[in-house]
Scaffold this active site. Structure first.
Site, PDB file in Angstrom:
ATOM      1  N   TYR A 132       0.809  -1.216   0.000  1.00 33.34           N
ATOM      2  CA  TYR A 132       0.000   0.000   0.000  1.00 33.34           C
ATOM      3  C   TYR A 132       0.845   1.269   0.000  1.00 33.34           C
ATOM      4  CZ  TYR A 132      -0.087  -0.331   5.281  1.00 33.34           C
ATOM      5  OH  TYR A 132       0.194  -0.439   6.620  1.00 33.34           O
ATOM      6  N   GLU A 133       0.157   2.390  -0.208  1.00 27.14           N
ATOM      7  CA  GLU A 133       0.806   3.693  -0.426  1.00 27.14           C
ATOM      8  C   GLU A 133       1.720   3.687  -1.646  1.00 27.14           C
ATOM      9  OE1 GLU A 133      -0.183   6.272   0.906  1.00 27.14           O
ATOM     10  OE2 GLU A 133      -1.352   5.403   2.523  1.00 27.14           O
ATOM     11  N   GLY A 134       1.333   2.949  -2.657  1.00 29.39           N
ATOM     12  CA  GLY A 134       2.144   2.819  -3.864  1.00 29.39           C
ATOM     13  C   GLY A 134       3.053   1.623  -3.735  1.00 29.39           C
TER      14      GLY A 134
END
Length: 593
Positions: free
Chosen positions: A440-442
């Site tokens: 997550y978060e890229g």
């Protein structure tokens, strides 16, 4: 599972001895009025108590029970509501907040260590205040005065939490494809309609209100990412006197059943004509959201470090107690039926890998946090340089730390052997909880492309020079004989990084696929080189201080030697794979996979 103990001595070593924050903060006038070394020490000491005594004890229960969902309502695991209340009452939700609206205004070098403590104690718990802090940062930087007055004070007080609503079922990395719409109203507000998925902390019972930062598009917005705006959409509307008003047509449709972080509510959130307020300018929402996203990306990197530290502590305690077989070089514990597994080379390899990577990651995290502080509170050339270093190092913090963190969680599990695979010891929870940090978060692949394609290639190598020139200056100033065992390999690693960067950029001019195929290996090559830089700094201080505290500083020097001997050489393999180029990947037709 071993009881978690905050590595306070190592944190203080970095703050005071390696990075000399007392002098740094005095040279940042906008910061010096809020913090000094005595305040910093007291904050970290008190935070360690919260992490060890309040949050860590509920982690296992949170994993076992998780969050529950019933008719749109999410209930957190037993103990979480009480722990969050204690945490908020202690003022921790305001630690890095704007002092003009009730925040404490502490520097990132303090809040980064604070975040590590929370993540080691329980990643699931850390996500609730972590998302709120990131949202508050975006509102403080981009919101108008009315939004700040109405919402920031309550976020800092811990009365209200926040979430970040980006992803939709069809739009993950490619946010330009989002369909959530915002329709302008006569009173200056907007009605937001759409569905968001994978929303951490989208619904829960920890606070009386939840503020959602939502990416959406106006009906006449430009296509793609240029048409995205950012809106603050509260779960409950807020009256003029600050009290909660009516329900705002924001609902939780379901929660995800996940591999890990069971005590963190990951929600599908539906906006059905919910009243929202513009943050920043129309069609500039992605830039505003990136203020929060970059904050969270560094925070996610720290999640990897936090889990790795917990894994090391667990595995070390187990390895010292577990007796099994004899040392190859002869019996070490004749009074016992076998020697502890600490005598075995492969166990030492796993433990020292974890130790060297953890201490290196903590130092590199502190270095990046220092750049964030200079970028926020500094001025002139120093601020400009820090801004560039923050942009350069953010994808490394997110991806490198989480890759190493997962590596260390698995290594700790391996030290436990069969006991690491069963739930009783708690080690398998770390493996499951840490895995999401790489996603997550890229995803880490996206972070690698951000580093190589956007930052390095996009600046034609100029951003890299900001870092390499600093390291070269350090090397030139560090000429003592006792430091050459670290300076020589650091110099070689830096030269290798510069050379491979130049080669990739030249090759990419004729085949752009070079960037995508090299990106992951390049990020790790950069990470190991940057970590060598901070390890050299730590070794330099430890060598000078060894007589005053032999055990701590001796351990630091020996671990530095281990890093340079056993971990930094990984760069040779990374360079070889980068040099292999894209042909081996793209020579295989899709039909042949």
């Amino acid at each position: 599972m071993a009881e978690y103990r905050v590595p306070l001595k190592d944190m203080n070593f970095l703050l005071h001895d390696v990075f000399n924050v007392g002098s740094l903060w005095q040279n940042l006038p906008n910061l010096s009025e809020h913090v000094d070394v005595e305040t910093a020490d007291a904050i970290l000491q008190e935070c360690s108590k919260i992490a060890e005594q309040v949050i860590a004890p509920i982690s296992r229960q949170g994993d076992e029970i998780g969050v529950s969902f019933d008719n749109g309502k999410v209930t957190t695991a037993p103990g979480y509501k009480e722990a969050f209340k204690t945490y908020a009452e202690g003022g921790w939700t305001a630690l890095g907040g704007d002092p003009n609206y009730g925040g404490m205004g502490m520097p990132k070098m303090i809040t980064a260590f604070h975040e590590e403590m929370l993540c080691s104690a329980d990643i699931s718990f850390s996500l609730y205040p972590g998302l709120t802090a990131g949202a508050a940062l975006s509102v403080a930087k981009h919101g108008n005065e009315e939004l700040k007055q109405r919402y920031l004070t309550r976020m800092y007080a811990g009365d209200w939490a926040a979430s970040m609503c980006l992803t939709e079922a069809h739009a993950g990395t490619d946010l330009g494809m989002i369909r959530t719409k915002a329709e302008p109203q006569d009173d200056g507000s907007y009605l937001v309609t759409g569905n968001k998925i994978f929303i951490t902390g989208g619904e829960h019972d920890l606070t009386e209100n939840i503020l959602h930062l939502v990416l959406a598009k106006l009906p006449d917005a430009p296509a793609g990412p240029r048409g995205i705006s950012l809106f603050l959409v509260p779960k409950h509307q807020v009256n003029d006197d600050g009290s909660l008003g009516e329900f705002n047509n924001v609902s939780c449709g379901s929660i995800e059943h996940k591999m890990g972080i069971h005590a963190s509510a990951t929600c599908v959130i539906n906006f059905d004509g919910a009243k929202g307020f513009l943050v920043g300018e129309l069609n500039k929402g992605l830039a505003c959201m990136f203020t929060m996203m970059n904050f969270e990306r560094v925070g996610v990197g720290i999640q990897g470090l936090g889990a790795a530290e917990r894994s090391y502590q667990n595995a070390l305690e187990y390895a010292k107690d577990r007796i099994q077989s004899r040392s190859l070089s002869g019996v070490k514990s004749p009074d016992k039926a076998a020697d502890s597994i600490m005598v075995h080379g492969d166990v030492r390899r796993m433990l020292l890998d974890m130790k060297a990577k953890n201490e290196g990651s903590r130092a590199l995290s502190a270095y990046i946090a220092m750049q964030l502080d200079i970028a926020t509170f500094g001025e002139g050339e120093a601020q400009t340089k820090a801004d560039q270093l923050v942009a350069l190092m953010t994808p490394i913090a997110k991806a490198f730390f989480t890759d190493l963190g997962f590596e260390s969680a698995v290594a700790g599990q391996q030290v436990f052997g069969g006991h690491g695979y069963i739930r009783e010891w708690g080690q398998e929870q770390l493996v499951r909880d840490t895995r999401i940090a790489q996603i997550y978060e890229g995803t880490n692949g996206i972070q690698a492309m951000d580093l190589l394609a956007r930052k390095i290639a996009g600046s034609k190598g100029a951003m890299l020079k900001v870092f390499t020139e600093e390291v070269k200056q350090y090397i030139a100033q560090t000429s003592s004989d006792e430091m050459q065992e670290f300076i020589v390999p650091l110099t070689e690693a830096l030269n290798d990084l510069e050379n491979i960067t130049e080669q990739v950029l030249v090759k990419a001019q004729t085949n752009v696929e070079e960037l995508g195929c090299a990106a992951n290996d390049y990020l790790h090559l950069f990470g190991y080189t940057a970590m060598a830089y901070v390890w050299a700094k730590m070794a330099q201080v430890a060598l000078a201080k060894q007589p005053s505290d032999d055990d701590f500083y001796q351990s630091k020097v020996l671990t530095a030697r281990y890093y340079f001997a056993r971990l930094l050489p990984r760069r040779h393999s990374l360079i070889a794979t980068i040099n292999a180029g894209p042909e081996p990947m793209f020579a295989i037709d899709e039909a042949l996979f």
